[in-house]
Design an enzyme around this catalytic site. Structure first.
Site, short mmCIF file in Angstrom:
data_model
loop_
_atom_site.label_atom_id
_atom_site.label_comp_id
_atom_site.label_asym_id
_atom_site.label_seq_id
_atom_site.Cartn_x
_atom_site.Cartn_y
_atom_site.Cartn_z
N ALA A 85 -10.63 -4.81 6.98
CA ALA A 85 -11.13 -5.38 5.72
C ALA A 85 -10.05 -6.28 5.13
O ALA A 85 -8.93 -5.82 4.88
CB ALA A 85 -11.49 -4.26 4.75
N ALA B 90 -4.86 4.02 0.75
CA ALA B 90 -4.77 4.59 2.09
C ALA B 90 -6.06 4.35 2.87
O ALA B 90 -7.07 5.01 2.64
CB ALA B 90 -4.47 6.08 2.01
N ASP B 91 -6.01 3.38 3.78
CA ASP B 91 -7.10 3.09 4.71
C ASP B 91 -7.02 4.14 5.82
O ASP B 91 -6.22 4.03 6.74
CB ASP B 91 -6.92 1.68 5.25
N CYS C 131 0.85 -1.20 0.00
CA CYS C 131 0.00 0.00 0.00
C CYS C 131 0.88 1.25 0.00
O CYS C 131 0.67 2.17 -0.78
CB CYS C 131 -0.93 0.00 1.21
#
Length: 264
Positions: free
Chosen positions: A263, A168-169, A146
């Protein structure tokens, strides 16, 4: 950490709903930048309690070039558990790419060691770059990177770093990423004889998962507290010699932890 809350608020108010790999759904904006001057404190989110132990051990694990979760498990860190196979392996993820990028001629390139040497020998270079995004090996990784690429920059005796994070969580991941790269700057600055400068975070797909909205609203209702400082053992001069015990977070005050599902 107003910068972080501003990003969260932007996505909460103006994000576009999108489907995603996990089937959860996200609200997303594309392209955002935050800047953190490390002279103003260590950028660890204060509007919820963050698990610094996981952040430090994960960074040390990356720097070891390790891609098996055994070290993390031995130190009580479970953030990679969901992606590992039955043997604890994750494939050629961050640590492998950072420390052992495979070249076509059979060599393995230690990008981190190379950058340390370049910062010392040629600080004005525009090639102070480390990439974790290796297209040839993406399919072998349990989770593609990520935070994909970062670049160092030296000016006026200060070391700065810019990260490009493709995914980007915002609620769960980004606070970890900000703190992790800020810590890496402090470590790199110490071993190269420079002062810490800025951490510049650049995000691509910046998203809140649909099942994180209540948590985001709670966090946005809280007032940020003063930033802590991070102290490193000044005797450590080798980037790869740092241990967990060499870091001390001073003056960290935070609001309570906010639980949210990951998630997968």
């Amino acid at each position: 950490m107003k910068q972080y809350l501003d990003l969260m608020r932007l996505v909460r108010e103006h994000g576009t709903f999108k489907s995603d790999r996990t089937g959860t759904g996200t609200f997303s904006v594309f392209g955002h930048q935050m800047r953190f001057d490390l002279a103003e404190g260590f950028p660890l989110v204060t509007t919820k309690k963050c698990h610094l132990k996981s952040i430090v051990h994960e960074l040390l694990w990356f720097l070891k070039g390790d891609t098996n979760i055994r070290y993390l498990k031995e130190n009580g860190v479970s953030i990679w558990d969901e992606w590992a196979d039955g043997n604890g392996d994750l494939g050629p993820v961050y640590g492998y790419q950072w420390r052992s990028w495979p070249a076509p001629d059979g060599r393995h390139i230690d990008q981190i060691a190379n950058v340390v040497n370049m910062i010392r020998d040629n600080p004005d270079s525009r090639r102070l770059i480390v990439s974790a995004w290796n297209p040839a090996l993406i399919d072998e990784m349990k989770l593609p990177p990520c935070h994909a690429l970062f670049q160092f920059y030296v000016a006026d005796g200060r070391l700065s770093c810019q990260l490009y994070q493709r995914s980007a969580d915002i609620f769960l991941g980004v606070p970890f990423n900000i703190a992790s790269y800020a810590l890496l700057i402090l470590m790199m600055a110490q071993v190269t004889g420079l002062a810490p400068g800025e951490f510049v975070w650049t995000g691509g797909d910046c998203h809140l998962y649909a099942n994180h909205l209540e948590q985001a609203d709670l966090q946005l209702s809280r007032e940020p507290l003063p930033l802590p400082t991070m102290q490193l053992d000044p005797d450590v001069k080798d980037l790869f010699a740092f241990r967990f015990e060499d870091f001390e977070l001073v003056g960290y005050q935070s609001h309570p932890h906010i639980k949210a599902p990951v998630a997968i």
